[in-house]
Design an enzyme around this catalytic site. Structure first.
Site, short mmCIF file in Angstrom:
data_model
loop_
_atom_site.label_atom_id
_atom_site.label_comp_id
_atom_site.label_asym_id
_atom_site.label_seq_id
_atom_site.Cartn_x
_atom_site.Cartn_y
_atom_site.Cartn_z
N GLU A 1 0.96 -2.70 4.55
CA GLU A 1 2.33 -3.15 4.73
C GLU A 1 3.16 -2.30 5.68
OE1 GLU A 1 3.74 -5.21 0.82
OE2 GLU A 1 2.41 -3.56 0.29
N1 MCN Z 1 -7.45 1.14 4.57
C1 MCN Z 1 -8.23 2.07 5.21
N2 MCN Z 1 -7.80 3.36 5.32
C2 MCN Z 1 -6.59 3.72 4.85
C3 MCN Z 1 -5.77 2.77 4.22
C4 MCN Z 1 -6.24 1.48 4.07
O1 MCN Z 1 -9.30 1.73 5.71
N3 MCN Z 1 -6.19 4.98 4.97
C5 MCN Z 1 -7.91 -0.25 4.43
C6 MCN Z 1 -8.25 -0.61 2.99
O2 MCN Z 1 -9.55 -0.28 2.66
C7 MCN Z 1 -7.98 -2.12 2.99
C8 MCN Z 1 -6.86 -2.29 4.00
O3 MCN Z 1 -6.87 -1.11 4.81
O4 MCN Z 1 -9.11 -2.82 3.43
C9 MCN Z 1 -5.49 -2.43 3.33
O5 MCN Z 1 -5.40 -1.49 2.32
P1 MCN Z 1 -4.12 -1.34 1.37
O6 MCN Z 1 -2.97 -0.96 2.20
O7 MCN Z 1 -4.48 -0.51 0.23
O8 MCN Z 1 -3.79 -2.83 0.89
P2 MCN Z 1 -4.53 -3.78 -0.16
O9 MCN Z 1 -5.99 -3.68 0.00
O10 MCN Z 1 -3.90 -3.65 -1.47
O11 MCN Z 1 -4.14 -5.19 0.52
C10 MCN Z 1 -2.89 -5.76 0.39
C11 MCN Z 1 -1.99 -5.59 1.58
C12 MCN Z 1 -0.84 -6.43 1.34
S1 MCN Z 1 0.15 -6.00 0.06
C13 MCN Z 1 -0.63 -7.60 2.04
S2 MCN Z 1 0.67 -8.62 1.67
C14 MCN Z 1 -1.52 -7.96 3.08
C15 MCN Z 1 -2.32 -6.87 3.61
O12 MCN Z 1 -2.67 -5.93 2.80
N4 MCN Z 1 -1.87 -9.22 3.34
C16 MCN Z 1 -2.82 -9.46 4.29
N5 MCN Z 1 -3.06 -7.11 4.69
C17 MCN Z 1 -3.41 -8.39 5.01
N6 MCN Z 1 -4.32 -8.62 5.96
C18 MCN Z 1 -4.74 -9.89 6.17
N7 MCN Z 1 -5.66 -10.11 7.11
N8 MCN Z 1 -4.26 -10.93 5.47
C19 MCN Z 1 -3.31 -10.77 4.55
O13 MCN Z 1 -2.89 -11.78 3.84
#
Ligand code: MCN
Ligand code: FES
Ligand code: FES
Length: 906
Positions: free
Chosen positions: A868
């Site tokens: 986000e």
């Molecule tokens: N990640 C990483 N290294 C980090 C942080 C994160 O590689 N230091 C990677 C994670 O492994 C994950 C991705 O980035 O694959 C996002 O991680 P995170 O921020 O923890 O979010 P969530 O997995 O909980 O995903 C939800 C978040 C939200 S709240 C929305 S809304 C959202 C989003 O991610 N909607 C999306 N990204 C999106 N991306 C796509 N393509 N489509 C959506 O609907």
């Protein structure tokens, strides 16, 4: 009927079709070639692209009567297969170009047609081509797609080989932070990743198709519902109304204790009232979708229309009636009380600025419309397959409403074509449940894009007033804020969202004295659901634009003013807690030379240009990872004969939950030297996977990442022998040691107090600094974002391709939020285009990503979240850049050309 001989993917087929059936339906439903997707169904998105007689065609609008006999058709299935990938598919995989993957087959088909014509296109030619073939992607920000085509063209020309570009895994080494390709990529690029509608095609013959009778007004009392005529229509099995719902017919919005409502305000099927346009009043269940739709038109609903309050200020007027009788339209209030009384502090401030801001009802616009199905399993459990990104939450939220205990409900996430947060709220889950319970048959419901747009939750508009003051040296001393959140008619998570105002208005800066009040308001416009950034894009927009106003008043450069005031050791957040890390000063130092160069460039261009003006703008980007307070997640790890299986409910919008799980599990299991290929993933099925919480609040990488790590560590502990080596699977079995181990992780946080907004809500934060460079057309007011440079700190990067993709995609949505996207006019904002979705040419190809990787104390291997942050405030940088270019300060989004033009003529 027509009989056609067609050559499909090189194979001659004879088929009998109805003349008005679309080519997409024939391919998908008659030939089961479900790699061709249907998104908009109106020729706007390109998800359905096929090559018809050598030309790219939109299969969703081509009727079979227009498909000539002996036509040659190539679909995604004819381009390459998992064992024999086409260079474009390979390019797509290695550039992380398939996030959710829903647009992917359509893009790949289109790219293949381009490369057949021109195997050496420039980046701009690729962009022009996708603009012409109208391929739209909501996840990737387009840049990786262009990268993929350029790499494919090099592969085709033989300048490079697959071995040159494929990520090579050195033996026994970590994949953390690498470009390792996500496990689902191959299925996504070959069209074999089955989304909800693809699975729908394979359901048993007796599956009932559901269509909804929906309200066409925004507020009304229901006088009567007559289903008699509809029930007699051909193919109709049943017509259901609220009377057929076995529970209390309400979605449970899980209201905070201080919420004046009980959270039980959203009906599954409307009973007494219609609260918003599109509310479901009845469901027709029939043998075919067409029969169900025809019968819907025969359901007679008598209504008494009521005044509709289409914005927070309208619903807050004294004479407005209560939308939910018995609950005031302002049903939740929260405050910020930090430091000294701001009235006093403002008197001592040398510089004070104040302004009003509005961030509107941004529509999510996933390319896959909402879809799902339900059936009773042999064990008596109701299985609901949907796009849910909050499986266990949703089971709880619908249980009483449908009249089934939560342990009898298993929600399973289908491969999902993007949600961007709208599926944090249940949409069709309860409707599917009611239909399955009323008939004991499998039931299927898919939305059209029109339904997706007009009847799923939206970003909730914030009306914000902010006042900020600084001393004579430019130190920010006080902030006052007041915000009203238009949450539509349904309260679910509206209180949580309103709390975000107290946490993020002014975030990023050390401000000792803050007073603020925010309120959640019930209206009759679209219900508020989570949208990526969740309150931070509204909150930060106000403070990041006002910061520029204050800098100007003081006479300081906006970047240097930020440098002076950002978090440093000893600073506290608006919630009064210590930031998890301090990274902004270093970030600004890194950005400074880039920024100064951009400013010089704009100055030079302005000297030479009359019609166009150029400018730069910056903003801080910041958001928390986690749900407020003691958020927790669960996972398991099981040793199997040939590897380890990991189970969790890390729901995948398309962001890369599979990759996150794999990389964190692989890192955690390093002591046993397991290869990534030997780690199997079981995800997002309540029959099999534990409660990992929702994939919202960018929490999963931290929360479910940690839970997965703990599960692996617990497994390793059980496997470890006294001599430090590890037991094999057979040794574990022989010694009767359990091979399956759970992992749970809970954040050591405290939710914010409603009266003061003070607390320590998130275990980790994500930070960024964005520089936007824009061009403003003085004649038309049209803004072109020429370049974006972002420095991000999301802690240790778990997967580089994934994080790059999250940032590109989030920034593209920020361009949309700043300049074009809206869902306000129920008659106009009804298609992807009219809602202002950015096409490839609306998103700059010039995006530079720079990283800092400050390890997070509580993140797995030092990682924070990522999803986000990139959409938390890019629109503020763009708006600041517009002001810098032409002196027009847009404070109410979106900055449509006519608004900018009106500002210019002032
Ligand atoms: N990640 C990483 N290294 C980090 C942080 C994160 O590689 N230091 C990677 C994670 O492994 C994950 C991705 O980035 O694959 C996002 O991680 P995170 O921020 O923890 O979010 P969530 O997995 O909980 O995903 C939800 C978040 C939200 S709240 C929305 S809304 C959202 C989003 O991610 N909607 C999306 N990204 C999106 N991306 C796509 N393509 N489509 C959506 O609907
Ligand atoms: Fe056919 Fe969108 S263009 S589904
Ligand atoms: Fe393009 Fe999701 S990857 S829409």
């Amino acid at each position: 009927m027509l009989k056609k001989n067609l050559k499909i993917n090189g194979v001659l087929k004879t088929i009998v079709v109805s003349p008005n059936t679309t080519l997409a339906d024939v391919l998908r439903k008659q030939l089961l070639l479900t790699g061709t997707k249907v998104g908009c169904g109106k020729g706007e998105c390109g998800a359905c692209n096929v090559i018809l007689n050598g030309k790219v065609a939109k299969a969703c609008i081509v009727r079979m009567k227009r498909v000539e006999n002996e036509s040659e058709i190539i679909t995604i299935e004819g381009i390459g297969s998992p064992d024999n990938l086409h260079p474009v598919q390979l390019g797509w995989m290695i550039h992380g170009a398939a996030q959710c993957g829903f647009c992917t087959p359509g893009f790949i088909v289109s790219a293949k047609a381009l490369l057949d014509e021109n195997n050496n296109p420039t980046r701009e030619e690729v962009r022009d081509w996708f603009q012409k073939t109208r391929n739209v992607c909501r996840c990737t920000g387009y840049k990786p797609l262009v990268d993929a085509v350029i790499t494919a063209s090099k592969l085709i020309r033989g300048e490079i080989t697959k071995e040159d570009v494929w990520y090579k895994l050195p033996e026994g080494v970590s994949i953390l932070g690498t470009d390792y390709v996500r496990p689902s990529a191959c299925a996504k690029v070959t069209g074999t990743w089955d989304f909800g509608a693809d699975l729908g095609v394979t359901l048993p013959d007796d599956t009932l198709h559901i269509k909804l009778v929906q309200a066409q007004v925004s507020h009304a009392n229901i006088i009567s519902i007559d289903t008699g005529e509809a029930e007699k229509m051909p193919g109709v099995y049943k017509v259901l109304t609220y009377k057929d719902v076995k529970g209390n017919n309400r979605i449970n919005g899980l209201a905070f204790p201080s919420n004046l409502g009980d959270g039980l305000d959203r009906p599954i099927l409307c009973d007494e009232k219609v609260f918003q346009f599109g509310d479901a009043i009845a469901m027709v269940l029939a043998d075919t979708p067409t029969h169900a739709e025809e019968a819907c038109r025969k359901v007679k609903v008598e209504l008494e229309e009521l005044p509709a309050y289409m914005s927070a200020p309208e619903a807050m007027t004294e004479d407005a009636i209560e939308i939910h009788p018995g609950t005031p339209n302002i049903y939740y209030t929260t405050n910020v009380v930090k430091g000294e009384d701001t009235d006093k502090v403002f008197e001592e401030c040398e510089y004070v600025v104040e302004d009003d801001f509005y961030v509107g009802r941004q529509p999510h616009l996933p390319i896959e419309p909402d879809v799902g199905f339900a059936f009773f399993g042999d064990d008596g459990k109701l299985n609901i397959h949907s796009k849910s990104v909050a499986l266990h939450f949703h089971a709880l939220m619908i249980a009483d409403g449908i009249g089934l205990s939560p342990d009898k409900i298993a929600i399973v996430q289908n491969p999902t074509g993007g949600t961007f947060g709208y599926k944090f709220s249940p949409t069709i889950e309860a409707l599917l449940a009611v239909a399955a319970m009323a008939t004991n048959k499998p039931v299927y419901l898919e939305f059209s894009m029109y339904q997706q747009i007009t009847y799923t939750g939206k970003r909730s508009p914030f009306f914000i007033n902010v006042k900020m003051g600084a001393d004579k040296d430019g130190n920010i001393k006080a902030l006052e804020s007041d915000w009203s959140v238009d949450h539509g008619p349904y309260s679910e998570f509206g209180d949580l969202l309103t709390m975000r105002g107290s946490q993020f208005i002014g975030a990023g800066y050390n401000i000792d004295n803050i007073r603020g009040e925010g309120r959640t308001v019930c209206t009759n416009h679209a219900w508020g659901s989570a949208f990526r950034g969740y309150g931070s894009p509204q909150s930060l927009f106000s403070s990041e634009v006002l910061i520029d106003e204050l800098a100007e008043k003081i006479g300081m450069d906006p970047l240097e003013f930020r440098y002076k005031n950002v978090y440093r050791e000893g600073s506290t957040t608006p919630s009064g807690c210590k930031p998890d890390i301090i990274c902004f000063p270093e970030m600004i130092e890194k950005m400074r030379p880039i920024y100064n160069e951009a400013k010089e460039k704009a100055k030079e261009k302005n000297l030479k240009s009359e019609d166009k003006k150029y400018g730069t703008g910056v903003s801080l980007l910041i958001y928390g990872s986690g749900l407020d307070g003691a958020d927790s997640s669960e996972a398991w790890a099981e040793l199997i004969p040939n590897g380890v299986t990991i189970g969790n409910s890390w729901e995948d919008h398309g962001q890369g939950a599979d990759m996150g799980t794999l990389a964190i599990a692989h890192e955690s299991l390093k002591p046993i030297g397991i290869k990534p290929d030997d780690i199997k993933l079981v995800m997002n099925d309540m029959n099999l996977t534990p409660n990992s919480g929702p994939a919202g609040g960018s929490r999963s990488n931290v929360l479910t990442g940690n839970a997965t790590k703990v599960a692996c560590e617990n497994l390793l502990k059980a496997m470890k022998k006294d001599d430090g080596t590890y037991r094999t699977y057979s040794e574990m079995i022989e010694e009767n040691i359990s091979v399956k181990h759970d992992g749970k992780w809970t954040a050591a946080c405290t939710a914010c107090d409603v009266e003061t907004g003070q607390g320590n809500p998130f275990p980790c934060y994500m930070y960024g600094l964005l520089l936007a460079e824009v061009e403003v057309d003085i004649q038309t007011g049209k803004v072109n974002v020429e370049k974006l440079t972002i420095i991000s700190d999301v802690g240790t990067i778990v997967n580089k391709l994934v994080v790059d993709g999250q940032i590109y995609g989030g920034l593209a949505q920020g361009i949309g939020l700043a300049l074009s996207e809206d869902f306000e006019d129920l008659k106009k904002h009804t298609t992807l285009t009219k809602c202002g979705i950015p096409n490839i040419k609306d998103v700059t190809d010039n995006i530079e990503l720079i990283y800092m990787e400050t390890e997070r104390p509580y993140g797995p291997y030092g990682a924070s979240g990522a999803g986000e942050m990139p959409l938390s405030a890019p629109h503020a940088a763009i708006i600041n850049a517009i002001y810098n270019a032409c002196g027009v300060r847009i404070t109410k989004l979106p900055a449509l050309p006519e608004k900018v033009k009106a500002g210019l003529s002032k």
